[in-house]
Motif scaffolding. Structure first.
Motif, PDB file in Angstrom:
ATOM      1  N   SER A 210       0.705  -1.182  -0.149  1.00  0.00           N
ATOM      2  CA  SER A 210       0.228  -0.128   0.103  1.00  0.00           C
ATOM      3  C   SER A 210       0.995   1.227   0.413  1.00  0.00           C
ATOM      4  CB  SER A 210      -0.908  -0.168   1.578  1.00  0.00           C
ATOM      5  OG  SER A 210      -0.128   0.606   2.702  1.00  0.00           O
ATOM      6  N   LYS A 211       0.212   2.275  -0.093  1.00  0.00           N
ATOM      7  CA  LYS A 211       0.981   3.564  -0.249  1.00  0.00           C
ATOM      8  C   LYS A 211       1.766   3.894   1.422  1.00  0.00           C
ATOM      9  CE  LYS A 211      -1.349   6.010  -3.926  1.00  0.00           C
ATOM     10  NZ  LYS A 211      -2.944   6.047  -4.213  1.00  0.00           N
ATOM     11  N   LYS A 216       6.720   4.170   4.350  1.00  0.00           N
ATOM     12  CA  LYS A 216       7.088   3.853   6.639  1.00  0.00           C
ATOM     13  C   LYS A 216       8.847   3.171   5.269  1.00  0.00           C
ATOM     14  CE  LYS A 216       3.562   1.386   7.936  1.00  0.00           C
ATOM     15  NZ  LYS A 216       3.310  -0.361   8.947  1.00  0.00           N
ATOM     16  N   PHE A 217       8.986   3.517   3.918  1.00  0.00           N
ATOM     17  CA  PHE A 217      10.625   2.686   3.704  1.00  0.00           C
ATOM     18  C   PHE A 217      10.701   4.258   2.480  1.00  0.00           C
ATOM     19  CE2 PHE A 217       8.448  -1.367   1.291  1.00  0.00           C
ATOM     20  CZ  PHE A 217       8.302  -2.067   2.706  1.00  0.00           C
ATOM     21  N   LYS A 218      12.199   4.049   3.389  1.00  0.00           N
ATOM     22  CA  LYS A 218      13.145   5.413   3.395  1.00  0.00           C
ATOM     23  C   LYS A 218      13.385   5.373   1.702  1.00  0.00           C
ATOM     24  CE  LYS A 218      14.717   6.230   8.056  1.00  0.00           C
ATOM     25  NZ  LYS A 218      15.095   5.015   8.598  1.00  0.00           N
ATOM     26  N   MET A 219      14.269   5.744   0.916  1.00  0.00           N
ATOM     27  CA  MET A 219      14.956   5.701  -0.064  1.00  0.00           C
ATOM     28  C   MET A 219      16.566   5.354   0.295  1.00  0.00           C
ATOM     29  SD  MET A 219      13.229   6.674  -2.744  1.00  0.00           S
ATOM     30  CE  MET A 219      13.321   7.856  -4.302  1.00  0.00           C
ATOM     31  N   PRO A 220      16.861   4.422  -0.500  1.00  0.00           N
ATOM     32  CA  PRO A 220      16.723   4.053  -2.072  1.00  0.00           C
ATOM     33  C   PRO A 220      15.419   2.390  -1.945  1.00  0.00           C
ATOM     34  CG  PRO A 220      19.179   3.103  -1.715  1.00  0.00           C
ATOM     35  CD  PRO A 220      18.123   3.699  -0.262  1.00  0.00           C
ATOM     36  N   ALA A 225      10.998  -0.733  -3.770  1.00  0.00           N
ATOM     37  CA  ALA A 225       9.887  -1.094  -3.594  1.00  0.00           C
ATOM     38  C   ALA A 225       8.359  -0.657  -4.446  1.00  0.00           C
ATOM     39  CB  ALA A 225       9.189  -1.330  -2.084  1.00  0.00           C
ATOM     40  N   HIS A 226       8.637   0.113  -5.124  1.00  0.00           N
ATOM     41  CA  HIS A 226       7.683   0.766  -5.807  1.00  0.00           C
ATOM     42  C   HIS A 226       8.093  -0.312  -7.169  1.00  0.00           C
ATOM     43  CE1 HIS A 226       5.477   4.242  -5.069  1.00  0.00           C
ATOM     44  NE2 HIS A 226       6.572   4.493  -4.693  1.00  0.00           N
ATOM     45  N   ILE A 227       8.698  -0.586  -7.973  1.00  0.00           N
ATOM     46  CA  ILE A 227       9.328  -0.866  -8.525  1.00  0.00           C
ATOM     47  C   ILE A 227       8.545  -3.224  -8.745  1.00  0.00           C
ATOM     48  CG2 ILE A 227      11.258  -2.405  -9.426  1.00  0.00           C
ATOM     49  CD1 ILE A 227      13.032  -0.461  -9.519  1.00  0.00           C
ATOM     50  N   GLN A 228       9.090  -3.761  -7.707  1.00  0.00           N
ATOM     51  CA  GLN A 228       8.403  -4.414  -7.494  1.00  0.00           C
ATOM     52  C   GLN A 228       7.269  -4.250  -6.901  1.00  0.00           C
ATOM     53  OE1 GLN A 228      10.173  -5.400  -2.920  1.00  0.00           O
ATOM     54  NE2 GLN A 228      11.113  -6.697  -3.843  1.00  0.00           N
ATOM     55  N   ASN A 229       6.534  -4.308  -6.940  1.00  0.00           N
ATOM     56  CA  ASN A 229       5.070  -3.364  -6.583  1.00  0.00           C
ATOM     57  C   ASN A 229       4.300  -3.137  -8.361  1.00  0.00           C
ATOM     58  OD1 ASN A 229       4.163  -3.395  -4.057  1.00  0.00           O
ATOM     59  ND2 ASN A 229       3.516  -0.886  -4.787  1.00  0.00           N
ATOM     60  N   LEU A 230       5.509  -3.770  -9.402  1.00  0.00           N
ATOM     61  CA  LEU A 230       5.066  -3.037 -10.681  1.00  0.00           C
ATOM     62  C   LEU A 230       4.629  -5.002 -10.783  1.00  0.00           C
ATOM     63  CD1 LEU A 230       7.228  -0.943 -11.940  1.00  0.00           C
ATOM     64  CD2 LEU A 230       4.016  -0.872 -12.149  1.00  0.00           C
ATOM     65  N   PHE A 231       5.411  -5.478  -9.919  1.00  0.00           N
ATOM     66  CA  PHE A 231       5.660  -7.289 -10.361  1.00  0.00           C
ATOM     67  C   PHE A 231       3.896  -8.230  -9.460  1.00  0.00           C
ATOM     68  CE2 PHE A 231       9.793  -5.548 -11.778  1.00  0.00           C
ATOM     69  CZ  PHE A 231       9.080  -6.342 -13.828  1.00  0.00           C
TER      70      PHE A 231
END
Ligand SMILES: NC(=O)c1ccc[n+]([C@@H]2O[C@H](COP(=O)([O-])OP(=O)(O)OC[C@H]3O[C@@H](n4cnc5c(N)ncnc54)[C@H](OP(=O)(O)O)[C@@H]3O)[C@@H](O)[C@H]2O)c1
Length: 311
Positions: A210-211, A216-220, A225-231
């Motif tokens: 979820s957003k 809760k995650f810091k960069m990078p 996680a955004h990329i993982q979410n695509l899959f």
């Protein structure tokens, strides 16, 4: 009487979708969450979407023995039985430093392994009053690391850093906690095999975060996680798996089983797994099946939480 389900961490992700799935099916749903204020909105949304007003929010911090005891005392005062317990809440914080819970246990292990052990143990009598009681533990693909024969749970550094050479990694902590949870599933199935309580585990290989979780995650790591979410599939996919495992007549008479996301019962891997075993989801590492290691995990949990229950 309506069936009663407790879902821990039901305010977001898979837990929230599972609460909705059970509410749609007219269950009496207890959302066991650590932040009441932010979870109220989620409860209201689930009631609105399902049309089921029997969705209740109760305070539970899985990293705190006191909170678990207070939750179970209150639950037992108010509910005559428990049909389903889903240990869904999970702690994983990219880039986090080594932290101890208020009970002096590494925070990931406290939340994801010892907490579910104590919660389940304190609810066993309520579960035994159901005619088809089931416990489901949320495991993870991360346990695949234990295909390496060198990997073992790092018992030495679970109650403070004892090894001079210790280097903290959230991945190590998370995989220790999730394999321990699987071992507890197997060991508790055995311990309670004379009772009617059935124990299951689901190996989750990904569900869209979820957003709020991403925030809760810091960069990078947030970007990763955004990329993982695509899959990853929508969390409702895993929530449906929770529902199937906990309600289907197919699983009424089996216990101590670990499922993959296609709801196939996973088998133990050979001592020297082939690449297809490691990459696939039909087998789990032999380490999880070792009776002495399972015994070590349950003994440790019993010792750590011994003040809170009579053995
Ligand atoms: N999503 C995946 O790709 C994936 C992969 C493998 C395994 N899993 C496992 O699946 C389960 C659900 O994950 P998710 O993806 O739905 O994650 P999520 O949306 O981040 O949900 C995790 C939930 O656990 C709760 N939680 C964390 N620490 C807690 C504590 N001390 N006491 C009570 N609740 C606590 C969180 O509460 P707050 O909102 O208050 O933080 C949240 O409700 C977890 O066990 C996770 O390890 C997920």
């Amino acid at each position: 009487m309506k069936k009663i389900v407790i879902i821990t961490g039901a305010n977001s992700g898979i837990g929230k979708e599972a609460a909705l799935r059970f509410a749609i099916d007219d269950f009496n749903v207890v959302m066991a969450c650590r932040n009441i204020q932010k979870s109220e909105k989620v409860r209201d949304e689930i009631i609105r979407l399902s049309g089921n007003s029997n969705v209740r929010l109760m305070m539970l911090d899985m990293a705190s023995f006191n909170s678990i005891k207070e939750f179970t005392d209150r639950f037992k005062e108010e509910y005559p039985k428990l049909d389903i317990l889903i240990n869904n809440a999970g702690y994983f914080e990219h880039g986090a430093k080594y932290k101890l819970s208020e009970n002096g246990i590494e925070l990931t292990f406290a939340t994801n392994a010892v907490g579910p052990f104590l919660l389940t143990t304190l609810l066993i009598d309520s579960l035994k009053k159901s005619d088809d009681p089931r416990v489901l533990n949320a495991s993870s693909n991360i346990i695949k690391h234990f295909f390496s024969p060198k990997k073992q749970i790092d018992f030495a550094n679970l109650q403070g850093i004892k090894d001079k050479g210790y280097k903290h990694s959230v991945y190590n902590s998370y995989r220790n906690s999730k394999i321990a949870l699987l071992m507890l599933t197997f060991r508790m199935a055995k311990k309670y095999e004379e009772s009617n309580v059935k124990f299951f585990s689901l190996q989750i290989n990904g569900a869209r975060m979820s957003k709020e979780t991403l925030r809760k995650f810091k960069m990078p790591w947030r970007l990763v996680a955004h990329i993982q979410n695509l899959f990853f599939p929508h969390p409702s996919y895993m929530a449906n798996n929770y529902f199937e495992i906990c309600t289907s007549a197919k699983y009424k008479d089996i216990t101590g089983k670990h499922f993959n996301d296609k709801l196939e019962v996973m088998k133990v891997a050979p001592e020297n797994p082939a690449l297809k075993d490691i990459l696939g989801t039909s087998v789990y590492p032999v380490y999880a099946d070792r009776k002495d290691e399972q015994e070590a995990v349950i003994r440790l949990c019993e010792e750590l939480a011994s003040e809170y229950f009579i053995q």
